[in-house]
Design an enzyme around this catalytic site. Structure first.
Site, PDB file in Angstrom:
ATOM      1  N   SER A 164      13.947   9.107  -2.044  1.00  0.00           N
ATOM      2  CA  SER A 164      14.230   8.443  -0.763  1.00  0.00           C
ATOM      3  C   SER A 164      15.620   8.881  -0.348  1.00  0.00           C
ATOM      4  CB  SER A 164      14.214   6.927  -0.963  1.00  0.00           C
ATOM      5  OG  SER A 164      14.817   6.270   0.127  1.00  0.00           O
ATOM      6  N   TYR A 172      15.946  -1.299  -5.370  1.00  0.00           N
ATOM      7  CA  TYR A 172      15.254  -0.096  -4.871  1.00  0.00           C
ATOM      8  C   TYR A 172      16.213   1.097  -4.878  1.00  0.00           C
ATOM      9  CZ  TYR A 172      12.501   2.831  -1.639  1.00  0.00           C
ATOM     10  OH  TYR A 172      11.791   3.851  -1.055  1.00  0.00           O
TER      11      TYR A 172
HETATM   12  N1  LIG Z   1       7.636   4.783   3.841  1.00  0.00           N
HETATM   13  C1  LIG Z   1       8.918   5.060   3.783  1.00  0.00           C
HETATM   14  O1  LIG Z   1       9.675   4.858   4.758  1.00  0.00           O
HETATM   15  C2  LIG Z   1       9.521   5.654   2.539  1.00  0.00           C
HETATM   16  C3  LIG Z   1      10.812   6.155   2.602  1.00  0.00           C
HETATM   17  C4  LIG Z   1      11.392   6.699   1.472  1.00  0.00           C
HETATM   18  C5  LIG Z   1      10.679   6.755   0.294  1.00  0.00           C
HETATM   19  N2  LIG Z   1       9.415   6.258   0.249  1.00  0.00           N
HETATM   20  C6  LIG Z   1       8.716   6.327  -1.027  1.00  0.00           C
HETATM   21  O2  LIG Z   1       7.465   6.915  -0.857  1.00  0.00           O
HETATM   22  C7  LIG Z   1       6.580   6.466  -1.902  1.00  0.00           C
HETATM   23  C8  LIG Z   1       5.248   6.045  -1.283  1.00  0.00           C
HETATM   24  O3  LIG Z   1       5.460   4.924  -0.450  1.00  0.00           O
HETATM   25  P1  LIG Z   1       4.660   4.677   0.900  1.00  0.00           P
HETATM   26  O4  LIG Z   1       5.659   4.665   1.986  1.00  0.00           O
HETATM   27  O5  LIG Z   1       3.494   5.588   1.003  1.00  0.00           O
HETATM   28  O6  LIG Z   1       4.186   3.158   0.736  1.00  0.00           O
HETATM   29  P2  LIG Z   1       2.834   2.557   0.136  1.00  0.00           P
HETATM   30  O7  LIG Z   1       3.141   1.130  -0.113  1.00  0.00           O
HETATM   31  O8  LIG Z   1       1.689   2.931   0.986  1.00  0.00           O
HETATM   32  O9  LIG Z   1       2.684   3.374  -1.224  1.00  0.00           O
HETATM   33  C9  LIG Z   1       3.116   2.932  -2.471  1.00  0.00           C
HETATM   34  C10 LIG Z   1       1.971   3.162  -3.423  1.00  0.00           C
HETATM   35  O10 LIG Z   1       2.402   2.866  -4.756  1.00  0.00           O
HETATM   36  C11 LIG Z   1       1.352   2.139  -5.369  1.00  0.00           C
HETATM   37  N3  LIG Z   1       1.842   1.363  -6.501  1.00  0.00           N
HETATM   38  C12 LIG Z   1       2.700   0.303  -6.497  1.00  0.00           C
HETATM   39  N4  LIG Z   1       2.853  -0.160  -7.741  1.00  0.00           N
HETATM   40  C13 LIG Z   1       2.083   0.617  -8.559  1.00  0.00           C
HETATM   41  C14 LIG Z   1       1.809   0.623  -9.951  1.00  0.00           C
HETATM   42  N5  LIG Z   1       2.369  -0.262 -10.779  1.00  0.00           N
HETATM   43  N6  LIG Z   1       0.965   1.578 -10.430  1.00  0.00           N
HETATM   44  C15 LIG Z   1       0.388   2.483  -9.607  1.00  0.00           C
HETATM   45  N7  LIG Z   1       0.610   2.508  -8.284  1.00  0.00           N
HETATM   46  C16 LIG Z   1       1.446   1.582  -7.772  1.00  0.00           C
HETATM   47  C17 LIG Z   1       0.789   1.247  -4.265  1.00  0.00           C
HETATM   48  O11 LIG Z   1      -0.486   0.750  -4.603  1.00  0.00           O
HETATM   49  C18 LIG Z   1       0.767   2.237  -3.121  1.00  0.00           C
HETATM   50  O12 LIG Z   1      -0.409   3.012  -3.157  1.00  0.00           O
HETATM   51  C19 LIG Z   1       7.324   5.318  -2.609  1.00  0.00           C
HETATM   52  O13 LIG Z   1       7.893   5.799  -3.806  1.00  0.00           O
HETATM   53  C20 LIG Z   1       8.412   4.953  -1.624  1.00  0.00           C
HETATM   54  O14 LIG Z   1       9.555   4.406  -2.247  1.00  0.00           O
HETATM   55  C21 LIG Z   1       8.817   5.705   1.350  1.00  0.00           C
END
Ligand SMILES: NC(=O)c1ccc[n+]([C@@H]2O[C@H](COP(=O)([O-])OP(=O)(O)OC[C@H]3O[C@@H](n4cnc5c(N)ncnc54)[C@H](O)[C@@H]3O)[C@@H](O)[C@H]2O)c1
Length: 255
Positions: A143, A156
């Protein structure tokens, strides 16, 4: 089809950025293990979408905060496809709590789901790749908050900062095995993790105004960077993070 014959694992693969990564790797020819913890029907639908692209995807229910479950993912890749070439540590969560009010339970949960999972995901994938003797790619979805403080989301930020050093240190250790370890650091992406912001027009307007490109990213715009890092074009990139943030951290003192 630059990833033909390659085998990938994507954690947290049935929603948001993970889902887009599964589809993009499959578009490039890879077979994929889709890790998920809920909504099996979404995983089944995704398996069908991958099959329609001419590849195979297998959903495996696994909680990545548990090492035994991560072992299950690697074992599933080897059993179904005979190998593992690309590990994408994508699963993540946040509690949006400050350093003053984060509980021990919240701290442990965020660190385990985000950082412990990436650490042991890296370890287990690397052990398999070393056995295969043909290198590999490990890609951590970090991130902008691997480096940029976000008040009110301390655990986080800590987890993503840890992933930053995991990426750099593991990359140096694993370089002799031709295993490249990189990070992809999104800014704000339109996914379920941001639902509260996306449902609040005032918060969305503030966010868009803080991003030089004027909008959140679509998940596909992160997935395309992951596919690049998994492919031949990224053969000399390791121990670093590519930020895909629309310029966010260069322009904004904080949101
Ligand atoms: N969306 C954003 O703005 C953003 C920005 C920076 C980083 N990220 C990172 O991107 C990645 C994906 O996030 P996203 O935005 O697609 O959100 P999201 O909530 O759709 O995806 C997160 C995924 O992680 C899974 N997850 C959570 N706990 C888990 C566990 N114990 N075991 C297996 N799976 C688990 C959830 O079920 C979900 O599918 C994350 O690491 C997040 O920190 C997202």
């Amino acid at each position: 089809m630059q990833l033909k014959e390659k085998v990938a694992i994507v954690t947290g693969g049935n929603t948001g950025i993970g889902k887009a990564i599964v589809l993009e790797l499959a578009r490039q020819g890879a077979n994929v293990i889709i890790d998920y913890i809920s909504h099996p029907e979404a995983t089944e639908e995704l398996e069908k979408q991958v099959a329609a692209l001419g590849d195979r995807a297998i959903g495996v229910e696994a909680d990545v905060s548990k090492v035994a479950d991560l072992e299950k993912l690697v074992a599933a890749a080897v059993k179904a496809f005979g190998r593992l070439d690309i590990m994408v540590n994508n699963a993540g969560m946040e509690t949006r709590t400050s350093v003053l009010d984060t509980t021990e339970q919240q701290y442990e949960k965020v660190l385990e789901v985000n950082l412990k999972s990436a650490f042991f995901g890296t370890q287990l994938a690397a052990r398999q790749m070393i056995k295969q003797k043909s290198g590999g790619r490990i890609i951590n979805i970090t991130s902008v908050h691997e480096d940029w403080p976000m008040p009110g989301n301390t655990a986080y930020c800590l987890s993503k900062g840890g992933m930053r050093m995991l990426t750099r240190t593991a990359a140096v250790e694993l370089a002799p095995h031709k295993i490249l370890v990189t990070g992809v650091g999104p800014g704000a992406v339109a996914t379920p993790i941001n639902l509260t912001t996306m449902q609040n027009p005032a918060a969305m307007a503030r966010l868009d105004a803080a991003i030089p490109l004027g909008r959140m990213a679509e998940p596909q715009e992160i997935a395309s960077v992951v596919a690049f890092l998994a492919g031949d074009g990224a053969s000399y990139i390791t121990a670093t993070t590519i930020l895909a943030d629309g310029g966010l951290i260069q322009s904004s003192p904080g949101l």
